[in-house]
Design a protein around this motif. Sequence first.
Motif, PDB file in Angstrom:
ATOM      1  N   PHE A 111       9.046  -5.181  -2.226  1.00 26.09           N
ATOM      2  CA  PHE A 111       9.095  -6.606  -2.581  1.00 26.09           C
ATOM      3  C   PHE A 111       7.861  -7.078  -3.334  1.00 26.09           C
ATOM      4  N   LYS A 112       6.875  -6.185  -3.487  1.00 26.38           N
ATOM      5  CA  LYS A 112       5.741  -6.528  -4.324  1.00 26.38           C
ATOM      6  C   LYS A 112       6.189  -6.794  -5.760  1.00 26.38           C
ATOM      7  N   ALA A 113       7.342  -6.216  -6.148  1.00 25.56           N
ATOM      8  CA  ALA A 113       7.854  -6.454  -7.495  1.00 25.56           C
ATOM      9  C   ALA A 113       8.022  -7.951  -7.754  1.00 25.56           C
ATOM     10  N   GLY A 137      -1.231  -0.160  -1.560  1.00 21.43           N
ATOM     11  CA  GLY A 137      -0.236   0.759  -2.106  1.00 21.43           C
ATOM     12  C   GLY A 137       0.800   0.123  -3.008  1.00 21.43           C
ATOM     13  N   ASN A 138       1.708  -0.637  -2.428  1.00 20.83           N
ATOM     14  CA  ASN A 138       2.855  -1.113  -3.202  1.00 20.83           C
ATOM     15  C   ASN A 138       2.511  -2.162  -4.251  1.00 20.83           C
ATOM     16  N   ALA A 139       1.513  -2.979  -3.980  1.00 21.74           N
ATOM     17  CA  ALA A 139       1.143  -4.005  -4.956  1.00 21.74           C
ATOM     18  C   ALA A 139       0.614  -3.334  -6.223  1.00 21.74           C
ATOM     19  N   GLY A 214       6.672 -15.778  -7.033  1.00 24.90           N
ATOM     20  CA  GLY A 214       7.608 -14.656  -7.057  1.00 24.90           C
ATOM     21  C   GLY A 214       8.149 -14.363  -5.670  1.00 24.90           C
ATOM     22  N   LYS A 215       7.239 -14.338  -4.691  1.00 23.23           N
ATOM     23  CA  LYS A 215       7.656 -14.037  -3.312  1.00 23.23           C
ATOM     24  C   LYS A 215       8.556 -15.130  -2.741  1.00 23.23           C
ATOM     25  N   LYS A 216       8.395 -16.340  -3.227  1.00 23.31           N
ATOM     26  CA  LYS A 216       9.228 -17.444  -2.736  1.00 23.31           C
ATOM     27  C   LYS A 216      10.709 -17.193  -3.026  1.00 23.31           C
ATOM     28  N   PHE A 235      11.829 -12.673  10.831  1.00 21.49           N
ATOM     29  CA  PHE A 235      10.691 -11.805  11.188  1.00 21.49           C
ATOM     30  C   PHE A 235      10.099 -11.251   9.897  1.00 21.49           C
ATOM     31  N   TYR A 236       8.816 -11.545   9.683  1.00 21.02           N
ATOM     32  CA  TYR A 236       8.181 -11.135   8.437  1.00 21.02           C
ATOM     33  C   TYR A 236       6.923 -10.294   8.721  1.00 21.02           C
ATOM     34  N   PRO A 237       6.845  -9.093   8.130  1.00 23.66           N
ATOM     35  CA  PRO A 237       5.654  -8.243   8.321  1.00 23.66           C
ATOM     36  C   PRO A 237       4.503  -8.840   7.535  1.00 23.66           C
ATOM     37  N   THR A 238       3.469  -9.260   8.219  1.00 24.52           N
ATOM     38  CA  THR A 238       2.459 -10.117   7.607  1.00 24.52           C
ATOM     39  C   THR A 238       1.145  -9.396   7.359  1.00 24.52           C
ATOM     40  N   GLY A 239       0.833  -9.242   6.082  1.00 23.55           N
ATOM     41  CA  GLY A 239      -0.474  -8.746   5.680  1.00 23.55           C
ATOM     42  C   GLY A 239      -1.241  -9.938   5.146  1.00 23.55           C
ATOM     43  N   GLY A 240      -1.180 -10.116   3.810  1.00 20.16           N
ATOM     44  CA  GLY A 240      -1.747 -11.317   3.201  1.00 20.16           C
ATOM     45  C   GLY A 240      -0.895 -12.544   3.452  1.00 20.16           C
ATOM     46  N   GLY A 241       0.364 -12.330   3.806  1.00 23.28           N
ATOM     47  CA  GLY A 241       1.251 -13.435   4.176  1.00 23.28           C
ATOM     48  C   GLY A 241       1.949 -14.134   3.020  1.00 23.28           C
ATOM     49  N   THR A 242       1.808 -13.573   1.809  1.00 28.85           N
ATOM     50  CA  THR A 242       2.402 -14.221   0.627  1.00 28.85           C
ATOM     51  C   THR A 242       3.874 -14.552   0.814  1.00 28.85           C
ATOM     52  N   GLY A 243       4.607 -13.614   1.386  1.00 24.68           N
ATOM     53  CA  GLY A 243       6.050 -13.808   1.524  1.00 24.68           C
ATOM     54  C   GLY A 243       6.383 -14.891   2.536  1.00 24.68           C
ATOM     55  N   LEU A 244       5.671 -14.914   3.628  1.00 26.76           N
ATOM     56  CA  LEU A 244       5.948 -15.928   4.655  1.00 26.76           C
ATOM     57  C   LEU A 244       5.617 -17.327   4.114  1.00 26.76           C
ATOM     58  N   ASN A 378      12.792  -5.826   5.434  1.00 27.96           N
ATOM     59  CA  ASN A 378      12.323  -4.475   5.128  1.00 27.96           C
ATOM     60  C   ASN A 378      11.701  -4.514   3.743  1.00 27.96           C
ATOM     61  N   CYS A 379      10.387  -4.435   3.713  1.00 27.55           N
ATOM     62  CA  CYS A 379       9.642  -4.755   2.493  1.00 27.55           C
ATOM     63  C   CYS A 379       9.643  -3.653   1.447  1.00 27.55           C
ATOM     64  N   ALA A 380       9.896  -2.405   1.849  1.00 30.64           N
ATOM     65  CA  ALA A 380       9.839  -1.309   0.881  1.00 30.64           C
ATOM     66  C   ALA A 380      10.804  -0.207   1.300  1.00 30.64           C
TER      67      ALA A 380
HETATM   68  C1  LIG Z   1       2.394  -6.030   0.878  1.00 33.84           C
HETATM   69  C2  LIG Z   1       3.219  -5.491   1.939  1.00 33.84           C
HETATM   70  C3  LIG Z   1       3.392  -6.187   3.128  1.00 33.84           C
HETATM   71  C4  LIG Z   1       2.741  -7.503   3.416  1.00 33.84           C
HETATM   72  O1  LIG Z   1       3.231  -8.522   2.581  1.00 33.84           O
HETATM   73  P1  LIG Z   1       2.475  -9.899   2.468  1.00 33.84           P
HETATM   74  O2  LIG Z   1       3.464 -10.843   1.896  1.00 33.84           O
HETATM   75  O3  LIG Z   1       1.294  -9.693   1.568  1.00 33.84           O
HETATM   76  O4  LIG Z   1       2.046 -10.297   3.836  1.00 33.84           O
HETATM   77  C5  LIG Z   1       4.210  -5.615   4.082  1.00 33.84           C
HETATM   78  N1  LIG Z   1       4.814  -4.433   3.879  1.00 33.84           N
HETATM   79  C6  LIG Z   1       4.681  -3.753   2.730  1.00 33.84           C
HETATM   80  C7  LIG Z   1       5.403  -2.452   2.578  1.00 33.84           C
HETATM   81  C8  LIG Z   1       3.883  -4.246   1.717  1.00 33.84           C
HETATM   82  O5  LIG Z   1       3.765  -3.554   0.587  1.00 33.84           O
END
Ligand SMILES: *Cc1c(COP(=O)(O)O)cnc(C)c1O
Length: 401
Positions: A111-113, A137-139, A214-216, A235-244, A378-380
């Motif tokens: 979903f980084k795309a 990685g994915n970004a 884009g994430k919106k 349920f959102y996997p949260t790193g930087g949180g852009t998607g949430l 599922n982000c990737a």
């Molecule tokens: C970037 C990423 C996340 C976190 O997404 P954010 O919107 O930045 O929180 C989760 N899973 C995968 C596989 C990612 O590449």
Amino acid sequence: MSDEYENFLTHLDCGLTGERHERQIVHGLSKAGKPLLARYDLTVIKNTVDRDQLWARNGGFWKWRELLPVRHSKNVCALGEVDTPLIALNNLHKNSTVIVKDEGRLPTGSFKARGLALAVAMAKELGLTHLAMPTNGNAGSALSAYANRIGLQTTVVCPDDTPSINIEETALQGARVLKANGLINACGAWVKAGADKGLWFDLSTLKEPYRIEGKKTMGLELAAQLDWALPDVIFYPTGGGTGLIGMWKAFYELIELGWLARNDLPRMVAVQASGCAPIVRAWDAGERFATPWEDAHTFAAGIRVPAAVGDFLILDAVRQSGGFAIAVDDEAIENARQSVARKEGLLLCPEGAATYGAYLAARKNGQVSADERVVLFNCATGLKYPMPDAGEALDLANPAY
Ligand SMILES: *Cc1c(COP(=O)(O)O)cnc(C)c1O
């Protein structure tokens, strides 16, 4: 001009102070050092754009162009974007609706795309030529693919234990890739120092305004796919949180447009790994800002983010939605990945598996009930990640069955 889209971007607001910033110029963080949020003339969109005609278009997330910042179609780089499918976990949950939105089907397999396609288009539109960022990685892979296709130079720096597939795909698609002996925040400091020297523009998560746009589109697309309604819990996997943050923004835009059938918003759940859970710790302590996590470790590299510049936006959205933040350990993540793979034919990435592990934990402790409709991100694609060793030797000279 035929290549000009109708564009409704009016300005950008500081996510913390609300201070107004002008459109059509290059922005990083706001004057207060916080993420900027793009604002549109939603009244005009409401009066001129037909929701169902928009949704009937092709082009994946690019179809939402009236709700996106790009003005000129020539700055749009398309790589075959699709609306990602919703797949119910029917075998594991016969009496509950648990749906996976499988973002692994997007270009570059994550979903980084969505975020990087928009950030790159706006960088091109605003005349930038060299983009750099830290990545787990994915970004980096998404940046490399979109930016090089549209003719922008890219530099990507990642922790040296980033999954090798991510490093290799990013390099193969044209970026300069540096493997650093530090975590993503240290890599980010290096990128910022280079940007301060004028070497490149810093495209770090939420440090420019358009990745979030884009994430919106995940939120816009999800609403349309569910017939203009929303699930009970996300349920959102949260790193930087852009998607949430982006989805929460999208839901408000949809409400203001009158495009949602009902205004009851979902509870947003920020999922982290217990080896790196700054947002969960801040949530449990009732704080608005998170303190950096020390010694971050988890095999879910995408959510190994010790500090997020948008921490307060994540925590605000979770709080406003009536949701919660929850951490799951690597063993629960691995078990979740294996059961979904075995029973449902879906290879989740570890971060996506974390959302399923978190769902199971939330069901057990009563934070989510069996009759609630749930969406997991599922982000990737799981194909990008190391898998457990498998396969038995078969000697064809002495076959045994
Ligand atoms: C970037 C990423 C996340 C976190 O997404 P954010 O919107 O930045 O929180 C989760 N899973 C995968 C596989 C990612 O590449």
